[in-house]
Scaffold this motif. Structure first.
Motif, PDB file in Angstrom:
ATOM      1  N   SER A  84       0.824  -1.212   0.000  1.00  0.00           N
ATOM      2  CA  SER A  84       0.000   0.000   0.000  1.00  0.00           C
ATOM      3  C   SER A  84       0.856   1.259   0.000  1.00  0.00           C
ATOM      4  O   SER A  84       0.366   2.342  -0.316  1.00  0.00           O
ATOM      5  CB  SER A  84      -0.910   0.030   1.234  1.00  0.00           C
ATOM      6  OG  SER A  84      -1.759  -1.081   1.250  1.00  0.00           O
ATOM      7  N   TRP A  85       2.111   1.113   0.400  1.00  0.00           N
ATOM      8  CA  TRP A  85       3.031   2.248   0.463  1.00  0.00           C
ATOM      9  C   TRP A  85       4.107   2.087  -0.602  1.00  0.00           C
ATOM     10  O   TRP A  85       4.455   0.962  -0.970  1.00  0.00           O
ATOM     11  CB  TRP A  85       3.693   2.325   1.840  1.00  0.00           C
ATOM     12  CG  TRP A  85       2.765   2.753   2.928  1.00  0.00           C
ATOM     13  CD1 TRP A  85       2.384   4.033   3.220  1.00  0.00           C
ATOM     14  CD2 TRP A  85       2.098   1.918   3.871  1.00  0.00           C
ATOM     15  NE1 TRP A  85       1.532   4.036   4.296  1.00  0.00           N
ATOM     16  CE2 TRP A  85       1.328   2.751   4.715  1.00  0.00           C
ATOM     17  CE3 TRP A  85       2.073   0.532   4.097  1.00  0.00           C
ATOM     18  CZ2 TRP A  85       0.556   2.262   5.751  1.00  0.00           C
ATOM     19  CZ3 TRP A  85       1.293   0.043   5.130  1.00  0.00           C
ATOM     20  CH2 TRP A  85       0.544   0.899   5.939  1.00  0.00           C
ATOM     21  N   PRO A  86       4.691   3.198  -1.043  1.00  0.00           N
ATOM     22  CA  PRO A  86       5.810   3.107  -1.990  1.00  0.00           C
ATOM     23  C   PRO A  86       6.953   2.286  -1.383  1.00  0.00           C
ATOM     24  O   PRO A  86       7.163   2.294  -0.162  1.00  0.00           O
ATOM     25  CB  PRO A  86       6.236   4.563  -2.198  1.00  0.00           C
ATOM     26  CG  PRO A  86       5.025   5.370  -1.850  1.00  0.00           C
ATOM     27  CD  PRO A  86       4.320   4.590  -0.763  1.00  0.00           C
TER      28      PRO A  86
ATOM     29  N   ASP B  51      10.021   2.758  -1.218  1.00  0.00           N
ATOM     30  CA  ASP B  51      11.075   3.509  -0.522  1.00  0.00           C
ATOM     31  C   ASP B  51      10.586   4.185   0.765  1.00  0.00           C
ATOM     32  O   ASP B  51      11.279   5.018   1.331  1.00  0.00           O
ATOM     33  CB  ASP B  51      11.707   4.540  -1.455  1.00  0.00           C
ATOM     34  CG  ASP B  51      10.729   5.616  -1.909  1.00  0.00           C
ATOM     35  OD1 ASP B  51       9.499   5.462  -1.709  1.00  0.00           O
ATOM     36  OD2 ASP B  51      11.194   6.625  -2.473  1.00  0.00           O
ATOM     37  N   THR B  52       9.408   3.817   1.242  1.00  0.00           N
ATOM     38  CA  THR B  52       8.858   4.390   2.472  1.00  0.00           C
ATOM     39  C   THR B  52       9.710   4.004   3.670  1.00  0.00           C
ATOM     40  O   THR B  52      10.130   2.853   3.795  1.00  0.00           O
ATOM     41  CB  THR B  52       7.409   3.889   2.693  1.00  0.00           C
ATOM     42  OG1 THR B  52       6.610   4.302   1.586  1.00  0.00           O
ATOM     43  CG2 THR B  52       6.819   4.429   3.989  1.00  0.00           C
ATOM     44  N   LEU B  53       9.950   4.966   4.538  1.00  0.00           N
ATOM     45  CA  LEU B  53      10.601   4.705   5.820  1.00  0.00           C
ATOM     46  C   LEU B  53       9.512   4.505   6.856  1.00  0.00           C
ATOM     47  O   LEU B  53       8.653   5.377   7.040  1.00  0.00           O
ATOM     48  CB  LEU B  53      11.504   5.871   6.235  1.00  0.00           C
ATOM     49  CG  LEU B  53      12.062   5.815   7.663  1.00  0.00           C
ATOM     50  CD1 LEU B  53      12.913   4.568   7.888  1.00  0.00           C
ATOM     51  CD2 LEU B  53      12.840   7.086   7.982  1.00  0.00           C
ATOM     52  N   PHE B  54       9.530   3.356   7.515  1.00  0.00           N
ATOM     53  CA  PHE B  54       8.572   3.064   8.578  1.00  0.00           C
ATOM     54  C   PHE B  54       9.256   3.254   9.930  1.00  0.00           C
ATOM     55  O   PHE B  54      10.404   2.853  10.107  1.00  0.00           O
ATOM     56  CB  PHE B  54       8.047   1.630   8.451  1.00  0.00           C
ATOM     57  CG  PHE B  54       7.235   1.417   7.214  1.00  0.00           C
ATOM     58  CD1 PHE B  54       5.893   1.762   7.174  1.00  0.00           C
ATOM     59  CD2 PHE B  54       7.817   0.895   6.068  1.00  0.00           C
ATOM     60  CE1 PHE B  54       5.144   1.596   6.014  1.00  0.00           C
ATOM     61  CE2 PHE B  54       7.080   0.719   4.909  1.00  0.00           C
ATOM     62  CZ  PHE B  54       5.741   1.068   4.883  1.00  0.00           C
ATOM     63  N   VAL B  55       8.531   3.869  10.853  1.00  0.00           N
ATOM     64  CA  VAL B  55       8.979   3.994  12.237  1.00  0.00           C
ATOM     65  C   VAL B  55       7.960   3.221  13.072  1.00  0.00           C
ATOM     66  O   VAL B  55       6.760   3.481  12.975  1.00  0.00           O
ATOM     67  CB  VAL B  55       9.066   5.469  12.684  1.00  0.00           C
ATOM     68  CG1 VAL B  55       9.386   5.566  14.162  1.00  0.00           C
ATOM     69  CG2 VAL B  55      10.105   6.210  11.851  1.00  0.00           C
ATOM     70  N   VAL B  56       8.447   2.263  13.841  1.00  0.00           N
ATOM     71  CA  VAL B  56       7.558   1.397  14.611  1.00  0.00           C
ATOM     72  C   VAL B  56       7.715   1.654  16.102  1.00  0.00           C
ATOM     73  O   VAL B  56       8.797   1.973  16.580  1.00  0.00           O
ATOM     74  CB  VAL B  56       7.807  -0.092  14.290  1.00  0.00           C
ATOM     75  CG1 VAL B  56       7.450  -0.388  12.844  1.00  0.00           C
ATOM     76  CG2 VAL B  56       9.245  -0.509  14.562  1.00  0.00           C
ATOM     77  N   TYR B  57       6.597   1.522  16.820  1.00  0.00           N
ATOM     78  CA  TYR B  57       6.636   1.619  18.277  1.00  0.00           C
ATOM     79  C   TYR B  57       5.604   0.686  18.889  1.00  0.00           C
ATOM     80  O   TYR B  57       4.647   0.275  18.234  1.00  0.00           O
ATOM     81  CB  TYR B  57       6.418   3.062  18.756  1.00  0.00           C
ATOM     82  CG  TYR B  57       4.990   3.555  18.672  1.00  0.00           C
ATOM     83  CD1 TYR B  57       4.104   3.370  19.737  1.00  0.00           C
ATOM     84  CD2 TYR B  57       4.530   4.217  17.549  1.00  0.00           C
ATOM     85  CE1 TYR B  57       2.800   3.832  19.669  1.00  0.00           C
ATOM     86  CE2 TYR B  57       3.231   4.680  17.473  1.00  0.00           C
ATOM     87  CZ  TYR B  57       2.363   4.488  18.541  1.00  0.00           C
ATOM     88  OH  TYR B  57       1.072   4.944  18.465  1.00  0.00           O
TER      89      TYR B  57
END
Length: 137
Positions: A78-80, A82-88
């Motif tokens: 669903s995201w490009p 090259d998306t940077l994901f930040v998880v918490y």
């Protein structure tokens, strides 16, 4: 006789710089996430990897609920790419962020862990929100 601190020699400045550069490639903190969101710098997607029930009760504004078990190649498409994901997740006592980071990396996606999670966010005095939201489909 040296102190307990100096007993083991410090690493060289070059080794120290390499270590912390590498560490920062894997992590971000609550302050940097908050400042980025407040400034409208949306060059990352903030994922709350806790359960939908906990997310609905309280979460970080701007986050999306996506438990690590639902992070599939299909869902993440669903995201490009090259998306940077930040998880918490809940905080330092929870390994949900580690599981999410591992899963995202295995899917070939860029990810950083927001150290401290909900506990760190609260410690900084940042606000939370609640919603009727459920987990991402």
């Amino acid at each position: 006789m040296p102190s307990a601190v100096a007993e083991t020699p410090a690493a060289s400045p070059e080794a120290t710089a390499a270590y912390y550069a590498r560490k920062l490639a894997f992590e971000t903190d609550c302050w940097d996430v908050h400042a980025s969101l407040a400034a409208g710098r949306d060059d990352f997607v903030l994922l709350d990897v806790r359960s939908p029930t906990l997310f609905a009760q309280t979460h970080i504004p701007g986050s999306i609920n996506l438990p690590h078990g639902k992070m599939t190649a299909h869902r993440m498409s669903s995201w490009p790419a090259d998306t940077l994901f930040v998880v918490y997740c809940a905080g330092p006592h929870c390994n949900g962020t580690d599981k999410a980071a591992l899963r995202l990396a295995r899917l070939g996606l860029s990810v950083k862990v927001m150290i401290g999670g909900m506990t760190g966010w609260a410690d900084e005095g940042f606000s939370f929100e609640s919603s009727e939201a459920t987990a991402a489909a």
